[in-house]
Design an enzyme around this catalytic site. Structure first.
Site, short mmCIF file in Angstrom:
data_model
loop_
_atom_site.label_atom_id
_atom_site.label_comp_id
_atom_site.label_asym_id
_atom_site.label_seq_id
_atom_site.Cartn_x
_atom_site.Cartn_y
_atom_site.Cartn_z
N ARG A 147 0.87 -1.18 0.00
CA ARG A 147 0.00 0.00 0.00
C ARG A 147 0.90 1.23 0.00
O ARG A 147 2.03 1.19 0.49
CB ARG A 147 -0.90 0.01 1.23
CG ARG A 147 -1.82 -1.20 1.35
CD ARG A 147 -2.61 -1.13 2.66
NE ARG A 147 -3.52 -2.25 2.81
CZ ARG A 147 -3.24 -3.37 3.46
NH1 ARG A 147 -2.04 -3.53 4.01
NH2 ARG A 147 -4.13 -4.34 3.55
N LYS A 171 -1.85 -2.24 7.76
CA LYS A 171 -3.07 -1.71 8.38
C LYS A 171 -3.29 -2.38 9.73
O LYS A 171 -3.03 -3.57 9.90
CB LYS A 171 -4.27 -1.97 7.47
CG LYS A 171 -4.24 -1.16 6.18
CD LYS A 171 -5.42 -1.47 5.30
CE LYS A 171 -6.70 -0.86 5.85
NZ LYS A 171 -7.82 -1.02 4.89
N HIS A 244 -2.30 2.05 -5.87
CA HIS A 244 -3.18 0.89 -5.70
C HIS A 244 -3.33 0.11 -7.00
O HIS A 244 -3.57 -1.11 -6.96
CB HIS A 244 -4.54 1.33 -5.16
CG HIS A 244 -4.99 0.53 -3.99
ND1 HIS A 244 -4.35 0.58 -2.76
CD2 HIS A 244 -5.99 -0.36 -3.83
CE1 HIS A 244 -4.95 -0.24 -1.92
NE2 HIS A 244 -5.95 -0.82 -2.54
N ARG A 247 -0.61 -2.22 -6.95
CA ARG A 247 -0.94 -3.29 -6.00
C ARG A 247 -1.88 -4.30 -6.67
O ARG A 247 -1.70 -5.52 -6.54
CB ARG A 247 -1.58 -2.67 -4.76
CG ARG A 247 -1.96 -3.66 -3.65
CD ARG A 247 -2.33 -2.84 -2.41
NE ARG A 247 -3.10 -3.59 -1.43
CZ ARG A 247 -2.56 -4.36 -0.49
NH1 ARG A 247 -1.25 -4.50 -0.41
NH2 ARG A 247 -3.33 -4.98 0.38
N HIS A 270 -3.91 -8.96 3.59
CA HIS A 270 -5.36 -8.95 3.76
C HIS A 270 -5.74 -9.81 4.97
O HIS A 270 -5.25 -10.94 5.11
CB HIS A 270 -6.08 -9.51 2.53
CG HIS A 270 -6.13 -8.55 1.39
ND1 HIS A 270 -6.36 -8.93 0.08
CD2 HIS A 270 -5.99 -7.20 1.35
CE1 HIS A 270 -6.36 -7.87 -0.69
NE2 HIS A 270 -6.14 -6.81 0.05
N TYR A 279 -9.58 -10.52 -7.10
CA TYR A 279 -8.61 -10.65 -8.19
C TYR A 279 -8.85 -11.90 -9.02
O TYR A 279 -8.39 -11.98 -10.16
CB TYR A 279 -7.19 -10.65 -7.62
CG TYR A 279 -6.86 -9.36 -6.91
CD1 TYR A 279 -6.66 -8.19 -7.63
CD2 TYR A 279 -6.78 -9.31 -5.53
CE1 TYR A 279 -6.39 -7.00 -6.98
CE2 TYR A 279 -6.49 -8.12 -4.87
CZ TYR A 279 -6.31 -6.97 -5.61
OH TYR A 279 -6.05 -5.79 -4.96
#
Length: 298
Positions: A147, A171, A244, A247, A270, A279
């Site tokens: 990110r 995150k 992004h 990414r 994630h 994806y």
């Protein structure tokens, strides 16, 4: 009273939920927008908001042209805040509890084809400090799927050239190691040996941040986006680019080459597999495109 409630909720997000400052700031903006609506409707406090008020607010958001995904995010934020206030006995009822979240349309992630990436990789002037930095930045984003916030937060010692990994604080302050390929490691090494030293000499303070701006200060997320957009212009690619998108490209290319979905989940950081599964739709779409273009009776 409202400010006390907001501060309590913000403290909860930071301490209990361990959310980043960027995420907390987004939540606060959504709450402040709702408070503006409350003032327009002469609603004095959160406890006085009714189910009908919530429905009116959602109607206004739709009328103002907000996308369903954005409305869903705002609704989720406010529902979460009211759930917290209810748990802490600051209010008695949650008017958001019975409100259904609007279904967000399925939007496939944008990504680059390999030919487009090759053009991007060729635009930087690697004889200059900024060109070396830009090349290292682009190579690392594509090689790792980081990110933009994770990339800007990297320190020099987070790169391990011997093992070939980068240490990432993601995150929710979750930590992970991400493998990095030889192209990115070589670009970073060239930048560290030359370009970064030249940029650091322009600044007035010592910093161990990996990526620096032209003044020798830590590179910001906004700065990264400008660098990438300038590279797009120089490559004559008329596409939208953001960190992004790189990414998305990282994940899509891995899955297209047969990578395991769980492994890609770990690499992206994630928490839920469902975040990574989007994806797989990209790869299915690619298969359909190949079929349409090459099958005689497609």
């Amino acid at each position: 009273m409202n400010e006390l409630h907001i501060q309590a909720y913000v403290d909860y997000l930071r301490i209990e939920k361990n959310y980043s400052d960027h995420t907390v700031s987004g939540y606060r903006k959504d709450i402040e927008q709702f408070m503006l609506f409350m003032r327009q409707q002469a609603i004095e406090c959160f406890a006085a908001v009714s189910y009908a008020d919530v429905r009116l607010y959602l109607t206004e958001l739709h009328a103002n042209g907000y996308a369903r995904r954005t409305i869903s995010r705002k609704l989720s934020c406010l529902r979460s805040m009211y759930r917290f206030l209810e748990r802490e006995a600051m209010i008695e009822d949650n008017p958001f509890a019975g409100v259904r979240t609007p279904k967000a349309g399925m939007q496939l992630p944008e990504f680059f084809y390999k030919e487009e990436l090759e053009r991007l990789f060729s635009v930087s002037d690697r004889t200059t400090a900024l060109g070396q930095r830009n090349q290292a930045l682009l190579e690392l984003l594509y090689a790792s799927g980081l990110r933009v916030s994770e990339c800007c937060g990297l320190r020099v010692h987070d790169i391990d050239p011997f093992v070939g990994t980068v240490f990432v604080k993601g995150k929710g302050r979750k930590e992970r190691y991400v493998p990095v390929g030889s192209y990115a490691l070589d670009a970073i090494a060239a930048y560290l040996d030359d370009g970064r030293k030249a940029l650091l000499a322009k600044g007035h303070l010592e910093t161990d941040r990996l990526f620096l701006n032209y003044r020798g200060e830590p590179l910001s997320e906004r700065g990264v986006r400008k660098i990438l957009n300038d590279m797009m212009t120089n490559a004559a690619l008329h596409l939208h680019i953001s960190p992004h998108v790189l990414r998305h490209t990282f994940a899509t290319h891995l899955l297209n080459e047969g990578a395991d979905l769980r492994a890609v989940q770990e690499l992206l950081g994630h928490s839920n597999l469902s975040s990574t599964q989007v994806y797989t739709h990209v790869t299915k779409e690619r298969l359909r495109e190949v079929y349409r273009n090459h099958h005689p009776r497609a």
